[in-house]
Design a protein around this motif. Sequence first.
Motif, mmCIF file in Angstrom:
data_model
loop_
_atom_site.group_PDB
_atom_site.id
_atom_site.type_symbol
_atom_site.label_atom_id
_atom_site.label_comp_id
_atom_site.label_asym_id
_atom_site.label_seq_id
_atom_site.Cartn_x
_atom_site.Cartn_y
_atom_site.Cartn_z
ATOM 1 N N PRO A 17 98.708 91.456 6.463
ATOM 2 C CA PRO A 17 99.396 91.602 5.180
ATOM 3 C C PRO A 17 99.925 93.006 4.949
ATOM 4 O O PRO A 17 99.456 93.965 5.542
ATOM 5 C CB PRO A 17 98.307 91.271 4.167
ATOM 6 N N ARG A 27 100.854 95.959 1.894
ATOM 7 C CA ARG A 27 100.141 96.441 0.714
ATOM 8 C C ARG A 27 100.279 95.473 -0.452
ATOM 9 O O ARG A 27 99.369 95.277 -1.232
ATOM 10 C CB ARG A 27 100.663 97.823 0.338
ATOM 11 N N SER A 31 100.331 92.286 -0.530
ATOM 12 C CA SER A 31 99.516 91.074 -0.467
ATOM 13 C C SER A 31 98.049 91.364 -0.156
ATOM 14 O O SER A 31 97.296 90.459 0.125
ATOM 15 C CB SER A 31 100.090 90.118 0.575
ATOM 16 N N SER A 32 97.662 92.615 -0.190
ATOM 17 C CA SER A 32 96.278 92.999 0.046
ATOM 18 C C SER A 32 95.653 93.463 -1.260
ATOM 19 O O SER A 32 96.327 93.658 -2.248
ATOM 20 C CB SER A 32 96.207 94.122 1.074
ATOM 21 N N ASP A 33 94.361 93.658 -1.222
ATOM 22 C CA ASP A 33 93.641 94.087 -2.401
ATOM 23 C C ASP A 33 93.280 95.560 -2.280
ATOM 24 O O ASP A 33 92.641 95.966 -1.319
ATOM 25 C CB ASP A 33 92.383 93.238 -2.572
ATOM 26 N N LEU A 69 92.650 99.367 1.638
ATOM 27 C CA LEU A 69 93.196 98.028 1.482
ATOM 28 C C LEU A 69 92.231 97.059 2.135
ATOM 29 O O LEU A 69 91.736 97.311 3.240
ATOM 30 C CB LEU A 69 94.556 97.898 2.177
ATOM 31 N N HIS A 85 91.608 92.825 3.032
ATOM 32 C CA HIS A 85 92.232 91.508 3.101
ATOM 33 C C HIS A 85 91.249 90.551 3.749
ATOM 34 O O HIS A 85 90.563 90.913 4.699
ATOM 35 C CB HIS A 85 93.526 91.561 3.909
ATOM 36 N N SER A 86 91.174 89.331 3.216
ATOM 37 C CA SER A 86 90.264 88.334 3.778
ATOM 38 C C SER A 86 91.060 87.144 4.281
ATOM 39 O O SER A 86 92.023 86.715 3.646
ATOM 40 C CB SER A 86 89.238 87.881 2.731
ATOM 41 N N GLY A 101 97.776 99.927 5.224
ATOM 42 C CA GLY A 101 98.125 98.697 5.922
ATOM 43 C C GLY A 101 98.813 98.866 7.258
ATOM 44 O O GLY A 101 99.199 97.881 7.879
ATOM 45 N N TRP A 120 94.461 98.033 10.885
ATOM 46 C CA TRP A 120 93.291 97.359 10.305
ATOM 47 C C TRP A 120 92.129 97.502 11.283
ATOM 48 O O TRP A 120 91.723 96.541 11.932
ATOM 49 C CB TRP A 120 93.624 95.888 10.039
ATOM 50 N N SER A 176 89.675 84.956 -1.838
ATOM 51 C CA SER A 176 90.273 85.969 -2.696
ATOM 52 C C SER A 176 89.262 87.093 -2.893
ATOM 53 O O SER A 176 88.075 86.837 -3.034
ATOM 54 C CB SER A 176 90.649 85.346 -4.046
#
Length: 108
Positions: A10, A12, A14-16, A27, A29-30, A49, A52, A67
């Motif tokens: 993902p 930035r 679409s990441s947390d 960042l 992401h799961s 991002g 990773w 999420s």
Amino acid sequence: GDHRDLHSFPTRRSSDLCTAPDGRTLLLHSLPYGKERKDVTVFVSFDEGRTWPLHRTIVPYSSAYSSLCQLPDGTIGLYVEEDAANGVDYSMVFYNFTLDWLLGATDE
């Protein structure tokens, strides 16, 4: 080593975003690790991002949609669809863990 195509990860948007205790912005992401609906893993980026380099599997069996969020106490919340019976009966489960645990600083 991890041979996943980094371009499929993902961006930035679409990441947390997560703030570490030392002030760094991370960042997270799961997603399932691999091509099957299993092994939901949280991936960590330290460079907005571009890479990773760190990941930790949270649900080591049938699992899919998930999420992430950072809670007010600084811990990470993961809401994930999982099924310990290997695809027979999925349910939504909430996990809570610290950044130290995710980053490998502790096994608790």
